[in-house]
Design a protein around this motif. Sequence first.
Motif, PDB file in Angstrom:
ATOM      1  N   ALA A  95      71.946  39.564   2.734  1.00  0.00           N
ATOM      2  CA  ALA A  95      71.419  38.842   3.896  1.00  0.00           C
ATOM      3  C   ALA A  95      70.686  39.801   4.843  1.00  0.00           C
ATOM      4  CB  ALA A  95      72.548  38.130   4.637  1.00  0.00           C
ATOM      5  N   GLY A  96      71.191  41.018   4.978  1.00  0.00           N
ATOM      6  CA  GLY A  96      70.530  42.011   5.818  1.00  0.00           C
ATOM      7  C   GLY A  96      69.141  42.369   5.307  1.00  0.00           C
ATOM      8  N   ALA A 145      57.671  49.719  -3.603  1.00  0.00           N
ATOM      9  CA  ALA A 145      58.316  50.979  -3.228  1.00  0.00           C
ATOM     10  C   ALA A 145      59.327  50.803  -2.097  1.00  0.00           C
ATOM     11  CB  ALA A 145      57.275  52.035  -2.863  1.00  0.00           C
ATOM     12  N   ASP A 146      60.130  49.756  -2.196  1.00  0.00           N
ATOM     13  CA  ASP A 146      61.191  49.482  -1.223  1.00  0.00           C
ATOM     14  C   ASP A 146      62.496  50.013  -1.810  1.00  0.00           C
ATOM     15  OD1 ASP A 146      63.164  48.402   0.443  1.00  0.00           O
ATOM     16  OD2 ASP A 146      62.017  46.568   0.788  1.00  0.00           O
ATOM     17  N   THR A 147      62.845  51.230  -1.439  1.00  0.00           N
ATOM     18  CA  THR A 147      64.000  51.897  -2.031  1.00  0.00           C
ATOM     19  C   THR A 147      65.307  51.175  -1.731  1.00  0.00           C
ATOM     20  OG1 THR A 147      62.830  53.985  -1.762  1.00  0.00           O
ATOM     21  CG2 THR A 147      65.179  54.120  -2.226  1.00  0.00           C
ATOM     22  N   ALA A 148      65.495  50.729  -0.496  1.00  0.00           N
ATOM     23  CA  ALA A 148      66.745  50.075  -0.112  1.00  0.00           C
ATOM     24  C   ALA A 148      66.972  48.798  -0.918  1.00  0.00           C
ATOM     25  CB  ALA A 148      66.742  49.770   1.383  1.00  0.00           C
ATOM     26  N   ALA A 149      65.945  47.981  -1.043  1.00  0.00           N
ATOM     27  CA  ALA A 149      66.077  46.735  -1.796  1.00  0.00           C
ATOM     28  C   ALA A 149      66.239  47.016  -3.291  1.00  0.00           C
ATOM     29  CB  ALA A 149      64.866  45.836  -1.558  1.00  0.00           C
ATOM     30  N   LEU A 169      69.858  48.109  -3.885  1.00  0.00           N
ATOM     31  CA  LEU A 169      70.725  46.940  -3.783  1.00  0.00           C
ATOM     32  C   LEU A 169      70.612  46.068  -5.029  1.00  0.00           C
ATOM     33  CD1 LEU A 169      72.623  45.050  -2.196  1.00  0.00           C
ATOM     34  CD2 LEU A 169      70.584  44.028  -1.190  1.00  0.00           C
ATOM     35  N   ALA A 170      69.397  45.797  -5.479  1.00  0.00           N
ATOM     36  CA  ALA A 170      69.198  44.953  -6.659  1.00  0.00           C
ATOM     37  C   ALA A 170      69.794  45.594  -7.906  1.00  0.00           C
ATOM     38  CB  ALA A 170      67.708  44.673  -6.855  1.00  0.00           C
ATOM     39  N   ALA A 171      69.616  46.906  -8.066  1.00  0.00           N
ATOM     40  CA  ALA A 171      70.176  47.595  -9.229  1.00  0.00           C
ATOM     41  C   ALA A 171      71.705  47.561  -9.202  1.00  0.00           C
ATOM     42  CB  ALA A 171      69.676  49.034  -9.268  1.00  0.00           C
TER      43      ALA A 171
END
Length: 129
Positions: A56-57, A100-104, A107-109
Amino acid sequence: MYEPIRTKSVHSQADDAPFPHRSREEALDMQLAAHLAALLAVTDELGLDGEDDRIAGQVARLRGTPPVRHASLSDAPRPALHRRAHALAGRALVVAASRADTAAAILAAERMDAHTAALASPAPLVEAA
């Protein structure tokens, strides 16, 4: 020798169009937010507390507003929900890597790994009522 063109070309520039255009990055943001919102709905249905807040964040970061939370249940079997969540996390990972959205992407991985592990573990026994 050649007759000059008298009419306006049908192949005019897209910038002349009267509607607003989105950049590639804005389109990828919207697509990533949609995949993560769908993953959030499945995560809520599975009842995975803690992980739902992280997803959600990310959706709120991409959209600029908190996501609407999933309220209804589909009564789908848990393995089917885990497969669906794994597929959604995979789609989110592809889009996150593309922009290139490292945070997402992380999280997805992590969610893909968690759902793969849940599918590999033996199914819990169903108690007779």
